[in-house]
Design an enzyme around this catalytic site. Structure first.
Site, PDB file in Angstrom:
ATOM      1  N   ALA A   1      65.144  18.938  17.611  1.00  0.00           N
ATOM      2  CA  ALA A   1      64.494  18.290  18.746  1.00  0.00           C
ATOM      3  C   ALA A   1      62.994  18.526  18.778  1.00  0.00           C
ATOM      4  O   ALA A   1      62.257  17.846  19.490  1.00  0.00           O
ATOM      5  CB  ALA A   1      65.109  18.784  20.057  1.00  0.00           C
ATOM      6  N   GLY A   2      62.545  19.496  18.006  1.00  0.00           N
ATOM      7  CA  GLY A   2      61.127  19.873  18.068  1.00  0.00           C
ATOM      8  C   GLY A   2      60.223  18.770  17.556  1.00  0.00           C
ATOM      9  O   GLY A   2      60.647  17.872  16.828  1.00  0.00           O
TER      10      GLY A   2
ATOM     11  N   ARG B   1      52.985  20.651  13.343  1.00  0.00           N
ATOM     12  CA  ARG B   1      52.193  21.007  12.164  1.00  0.00           C
ATOM     13  C   ARG B   1      52.296  19.975  11.048  1.00  0.00           C
ATOM     14  O   ARG B   1      51.518  19.998  10.109  1.00  0.00           O
ATOM     15  CB  ARG B   1      52.639  22.393  11.663  1.00  0.00           C
ATOM     16  CG  ARG B   1      52.229  23.518  12.600  1.00  0.00           C
ATOM     17  CD  ARG B   1      52.986  24.814  12.345  1.00  0.00           C
ATOM     18  NE  ARG B   1      54.294  24.829  13.009  1.00  0.00           N
ATOM     19  CZ  ARG B   1      55.148  25.861  12.955  1.00  0.00           C
ATOM     20  NH1 ARG B   1      54.834  26.933  12.262  1.00  0.00           N
ATOM     21  NH2 ARG B   1      56.309  25.804  13.575  1.00  0.00           N
TER      22      ARG B   1
ATOM     23  N   GLN C   1      67.649  17.212  24.165  1.00  0.00           N
ATOM     24  CA  GLN C   1      66.861  18.274  24.792  1.00  0.00           C
ATOM     25  C   GLN C   1      65.545  17.666  25.267  1.00  0.00           C
ATOM     26  O   GLN C   1      64.710  17.266  24.454  1.00  0.00           O
ATOM     27  CB  GLN C   1      66.581  19.393  23.780  1.00  0.00           C
ATOM     28  CG  GLN C   1      65.813  20.565  24.388  1.00  0.00           C
ATOM     29  CD  GLN C   1      65.156  21.441  23.333  1.00  0.00           C
ATOM     30  OE1 GLN C   1      64.980  21.031  22.191  1.00  0.00           O
ATOM     31  NE2 GLN C   1      64.803  22.651  23.716  1.00  0.00           N
TER      32      GLN C   1
ATOM     33  N   THR D   1      63.959  27.161  21.043  1.00  0.00           N
ATOM     34  CA  THR D   1      65.216  27.091  20.288  1.00  0.00           C
ATOM     35  C   THR D   1      66.440  27.520  21.112  1.00  0.00           C
ATOM     36  O   THR D   1      67.528  26.979  20.940  1.00  0.00           O
ATOM     37  CB  THR D   1      65.119  27.924  18.993  1.00  0.00           C
ATOM     38  OG1 THR D   1      64.508  29.179  19.278  1.00  0.00           O
ATOM     39  CG2 THR D   1      64.306  27.210  17.931  1.00  0.00           C
TER      40      THR D   1
ATOM     41  N   LYS E   1      64.515 -11.065 -12.524  1.00  0.00           N
ATOM     42  CA  LYS E   1      65.086 -10.908 -11.183  1.00  0.00           C
ATOM     43  C   LYS E   1      66.392 -11.664 -11.113  1.00  0.00           C
ATOM     44  O   LYS E   1      66.436 -12.831 -11.505  1.00  0.00           O
ATOM     45  CB  LYS E   1      64.113 -11.436 -10.127  1.00  0.00           C
ATOM     46  CG  LYS E   1      64.585 -11.149  -8.714  1.00  0.00           C
ATOM     47  CD  LYS E   1      64.298 -12.263  -7.735  1.00  0.00           C
ATOM     48  CE  LYS E   1      65.236 -13.436  -7.912  1.00  0.00           C
ATOM     49  NZ  LYS E   1      65.102 -14.476  -6.888  1.00  0.00           N
TER      50      LYS E   1
ATOM     51  N   ASN F   1      61.866 -21.112 -10.362  1.00  0.00           N
ATOM     52  CA  ASN F   1      63.159 -21.020  -9.676  1.00  0.00           C
ATOM     53  C   ASN F   1      63.060 -21.343  -8.197  1.00  0.00           C
ATOM     54  O   ASN F   1      64.062 -21.442  -7.522  1.00  0.00           O
ATOM     55  CB  ASN F   1      63.754 -19.608  -9.861  1.00  0.00           C
ATOM     56  CG  ASN F   1      62.845 -18.524  -9.322  1.00  0.00           C
ATOM     57  OD1 ASN F   1      61.622 -18.661  -9.333  1.00  0.00           O
ATOM     58  ND2 ASN F   1      63.436 -17.450  -8.840  1.00  0.00           N
TER      59      ASN F   1
ATOM     60  N   ALA G   1      57.436 -25.559 -27.770  1.00  0.00           N
ATOM     61  CA  ALA G   1      56.439 -24.747 -27.070  1.00  0.00           C
ATOM     62  C   ALA G   1      55.620 -25.612 -26.122  1.00  0.00           C
ATOM     63  O   ALA G   1      55.371 -26.786 -26.377  1.00  0.00           O
ATOM     64  CB  ALA G   1      55.523 -24.082 -28.092  1.00  0.00           C
TER      65      ALA G   1
ATOM     66  N   ARG H   1      55.738 -32.433 -23.294  1.00  0.00           N
ATOM     67  CA  ARG H   1      54.326 -32.072 -23.187  1.00  0.00           C
ATOM     68  C   ARG H   1      53.505 -33.283 -23.600  1.00  0.00           C
ATOM     69  O   ARG H   1      53.999 -34.194 -24.280  1.00  0.00           O
ATOM     70  CB  ARG H   1      54.014 -30.875 -24.080  1.00  0.00           C
ATOM     71  CG  ARG H   1      54.210 -31.166 -25.552  1.00  0.00           C
ATOM     72  CD  ARG H   1      54.004 -29.925 -26.418  1.00  0.00           C
ATOM     73  NE  ARG H   1      54.124 -30.253 -27.815  1.00  0.00           N
ATOM     74  CZ  ARG H   1      54.636 -29.435 -28.737  1.00  0.00           C
ATOM     75  NH1 ARG H   1      55.104 -28.240 -28.389  1.00  0.00           N
ATOM     76  NH2 ARG H   1      54.671 -29.797 -29.996  1.00  0.00           N
TER      77      ARG H   1
HETATM   78  C1  UD1 Z   1      62.095  29.533  13.998  1.00  0.00           C
HETATM   79  C2  UD1 Z   1      62.501  30.913  14.472  1.00  0.00           C
HETATM   80  C3  UD1 Z   1      61.930  31.950  13.515  1.00  0.00           C
HETATM   81  C4  UD1 Z   1      62.432  31.675  12.106  1.00  0.00           C
HETATM   82  C5  UD1 Z   1      62.137  30.235  11.692  1.00  0.00           C
HETATM   83  C6  UD1 Z   1      62.856  29.931  10.394  1.00  0.00           C
HETATM   84  C7  UD1 Z   1      62.669  30.883  16.927  1.00  0.00           C
HETATM   85  C8  UD1 Z   1      61.984  31.224  18.189  1.00  0.00           C
HETATM   86  N1  UD1 Z   1      61.981  31.135  15.813  1.00  0.00           N
HETATM   87  O1  UD1 Z   1      60.659  29.474  14.039  1.00  0.00           O
HETATM   88  O2  UD1 Z   1      62.340  33.254  13.911  1.00  0.00           O
HETATM   89  O3  UD1 Z   1      61.833  32.563  11.200  1.00  0.00           O
HETATM   90  O4  UD1 Z   1      62.593  29.307  12.683  1.00  0.00           O
HETATM   91  O5  UD1 Z   1      62.558  28.662   9.880  1.00  0.00           O
HETATM   92  O6  UD1 Z   1      63.780  30.421  16.946  1.00  0.00           O
HETATM   93  N2  UD1 Z   1      63.667  23.036  17.958  1.00  0.00           N
HETATM   94  C9  UD1 Z   1      64.334  22.344  18.935  1.00  0.00           C
HETATM   95  N3  UD1 Z   1      63.889  22.444  20.229  1.00  0.00           N
HETATM   96  C10 UD1 Z   1      62.841  23.206  20.577  1.00  0.00           C
HETATM   97  C11 UD1 Z   1      62.166  23.913  19.562  1.00  0.00           C
HETATM   98  C12 UD1 Z   1      62.602  23.812  18.261  1.00  0.00           C
HETATM   99  O7  UD1 Z   1      65.303  21.637  18.677  1.00  0.00           O
HETATM  100  O8  UD1 Z   1      62.517  23.250  21.761  1.00  0.00           O
HETATM  101  C13 UD1 Z   1      64.140  22.906  16.569  1.00  0.00           C
HETATM  102  C14 UD1 Z   1      63.088  22.331  15.648  1.00  0.00           C
HETATM  103  O9  UD1 Z   1      63.170  20.921  15.610  1.00  0.00           O
HETATM  104  C15 UD1 Z   1      63.425  22.961  14.314  1.00  0.00           C
HETATM  105  C16 UD1 Z   1      64.057  24.296  14.717  1.00  0.00           C
HETATM  106  O10 UD1 Z   1      64.447  24.174  16.061  1.00  0.00           O
HETATM  107  O11 UD1 Z   1      64.355  22.187  13.595  1.00  0.00           O
HETATM  108  C17 UD1 Z   1      63.107  25.458  14.545  1.00  0.00           C
HETATM  109  O12 UD1 Z   1      61.957  25.222  15.354  1.00  0.00           O
HETATM  110  P1  UD1 Z   1      60.489  25.552  14.853  1.00  0.00           P
HETATM  111  O13 UD1 Z   1      59.545  25.190  15.929  1.00  0.00           O
HETATM  112  O14 UD1 Z   1      60.273  24.982  13.519  1.00  0.00           O
HETATM  113  O15 UD1 Z   1      60.590  27.137  14.774  1.00  0.00           O
HETATM  114  P2  UD1 Z   1      59.803  28.132  13.832  1.00  0.00           P
HETATM  115  O16 UD1 Z   1      58.461  28.366  14.403  1.00  0.00           O
HETATM  116  O17 UD1 Z   1      59.892  27.684  12.439  1.00  0.00           O
HETATM  117 CA    CA Z   2      60.599  25.831  11.420  1.00  0.00          CA
END
Ligand code: UD1
Ligand code: CA
Length: 465
Positions: free
Chosen positions: A17-18, A22, A81, A87, A359, A394, A431, A448
């Site tokens: 969901a994140g 980056r 979410q 997480t 093709k 064609n 030709a 031709r």
């Molecule tokens: C997270 C872990 C970290 C671990 C790393 C490994 C936590 C707090 N940290 O950090 O300890 O070393 O993964 O890769 O868990 N996501 C959601 N909803 C949210 C936030 C995130 O679904 O509100 C999902 C993201 O889409 C992603 C995953 O959770 O798929 C991890 O989130 P991300 O923000 O990448 O966490 P990291 O900073 O990598």
């Molecule tokens: Ca991550």
């Protein structure tokens, strides 16, 4: 189905969901491709290998794009979410489907795509064997920056501390959290509700669950993976490239072990599902993608891209070809600079030469189109010679029409075949002809303007000037 054998008490949740800030992308992170397939597809495939009773994907940021991509995945449930508060908060969104269940929840991260099914099976073994409340998959890495660190006391995991919240001493720890866990379901959701967002990011961290369990004297285990590359997370484009390189390297090593020569593995790009026969030689800069199947003892020269194509044994592909959705029979030779487009079939020992585009065309066994041609919507029989510069016209601006060239016909250079048209068995086309009518078997078709030579014309022109 018995409980243990088929995993009917086994549930998988994948966090996706994140925002993936980056990545600096309009595309949700988990839809970025690795070896030709969106990251989330790799994770779903790994999950499927342990046959869980349910698989739930937590989506939020760009939820509709992800749902759209996965709409044909059978048996996949979604939890939304909104907003994305971390997480732990993400996992909480699956409570309506999973709270009250017994058994094991495997938590995967949508951005950790290299995890192997074998590791998941080991995770289950360790977790069930120890009757743990939680088991964390960890790895010891050279560069732990950005990951949560595993803090141990007397050898046992005590808690996980995120990079931003870690003390300088904790930042030295090289054992990291992979973000992959097994949880015993009954205590999970109650404990999740106790987690607070008191950290540098103001988020609900799933990682805080470990300390919470330890305070409650619940057993927490770890599984340390042997190869840390397997749990590499993708947060940036640099990591996307690194993880892609690892996946490619694994595939290349498998192929070489099975008898394929890769002249330069570092610049060879072969998707995971591709198969290649022994003694095939692949030169630098070659990409073979999708569901392609390449036979044995082929030679594929530098800078060729092959997509969803079937190539039989002993085929040579010369430099700089693009081949998509085609079939090439044994002993054929393609290129250099050829373009085979979808639904093209090149027959046994046939030759497609430079600057030739095919093709939806069948080129019969032993036939040749060696130079500078466009052959579209054509059925060309065996042992036909298609002269340099032959073009099938064609398309009339509305619809496509067929060209048929029967066995043994000879098409002279620079001919236009205005479709629909048929060149009979063994016929010749002179030709430079624009052929608009069928040429019967054994006939010569010539269409031709006749040549006229005007004697002394140049001299007269000069004098007139
Ligand atoms: C997270 C872990 C970290 C671990 C790393 C490994 C936590 C707090 N940290 O950090 O300890 O070393 O993964 O890769 O868990 N996501 C959601 N909803 C949210 C936030 C995130 O679904 O509100 C999902 C993201 O889409 C992603 C995953 O959770 O798929 C991890 O989130 P991300 O923000 O990448 O966490 P990291 O900073 O990598
Ligand atoms: Ca991550």
């Amino acid at each position: 189905m018995t409980k243990d054998a088929a995993g009917s008490d086994l549930h998988v949740v994948i966090l996706a969901a994140g925002q993936g800030t980056r990545m600096k992308s309009g595309l949700p992170k988990v839809l970025h491709a690795i070896a030709g397939r969106p990251m989330v597809d790799h994770v779903l495939r790994t999950a499927a290998a342990i046959s869980p009773a349910t698989t739930t994907l937590v989506i939020g940021h760009e939820a509709e794009a992800i749902r759209g991509h996965l709409r044909e995945q059978e048996g996949l449930q979604f939890a939304v979410q909104e907003p994305q508060l971390g997480t732990a908060h993400a996992l909480q969104q699956t409570a309506p489907v999973l709270d009250g269940q017994t058994g094991t929840l495997i938590l995967l991260s949508g951005d950790v795509p290299l995890l192997r099914p074998a590791t998941l099976r080991r995770l289950l073994e360790v977790h069930r064997g120890a009757k743990a409340a939680a088991t964390v998959v960890t790895a010891v890495v050279e560069r732990p920056y950005g990951y949560g660190r595993i803090v141990r006391t007397s050898g046992r995991i005590a808690r996980i501390v995120e990079e931003r919240d870690a003390s300088p001493a904790e930042r030295q720890i090289r054992e990291i959290n992979s973000g992959i866990y097994a949880f015993d379901l009954p205590p999970l959701f109650d404990t999740l509700r106790t987690i607070a967002a008191t950290n540098a990011q103001g988020e609900y961290y799933l990682t805080d669950l470990i300390a919470a369990y330890r305070r409650r004297r619940r057993p927490v285990e770890t599984l340390v993976v042997d190869d840390p590359r397997e749990v590499r997370g993708v947060n940036s484009r640099t990591e996307l490239a690194e993880v892609s390189a690892t996946m490619r390297q694994t595939k290349n090593e498998e192929l070489m072990a099975a008898g394929v020569t890769l002249i330069d593995p570092a610049t060879t790009y072969i998707d995971p599902d591709v198969t290649i026969g022994a003694d095939t030689v692949i030169h630098p800069g070659v990409a073979i993608q999708g569901q392609s199947r390449i036979g044995a003892a082929c030679e594929i020269h530098a800078y060729v891209r092959i997509v969803d194509t079937e190539i039989a044994d002993r085929v040579t592909i010369h430099n700089f070809c693009l081949i998509i959705g085609a079939r090439v029979a044994e002993g054929a030779s393609i290129g250099p600079f050829a373009h085979l487009r979808p639904e093209t079939e090149v027959g046994q020992a046939a030759k497609v030469g430079n600057f030739v585009e095919l093709k939806k065309t069948t080129l019969g066994p032993g036939s040749k189109a060696n130079h500078l041609s466009y052959l579209g919507d054509a059925t060309i029989g065996p042992n036909v010679n298609v002269g340099a510069g032959t073009i099938t016209c064609n398309y009339d601006g509305r619809t496509k029409h067929q060209t048929v060239i029967e066995e043994g016909a000879f098409i002279g250079s620079d001919t236009q075949l205005v479709a629909p048209v048929r060149i009979g068995r063994g016929a010749y086309v002179a030709a430079g002809s624009s052929i608009t009518e069928d040429v019967p078997a054994g006939a010569l078709g010539i269409a031709r303007g006749r040549q006229t030579n005007i004697e002394g014309w140049v001299e007269r022109k000069k004098n007139a000037g």
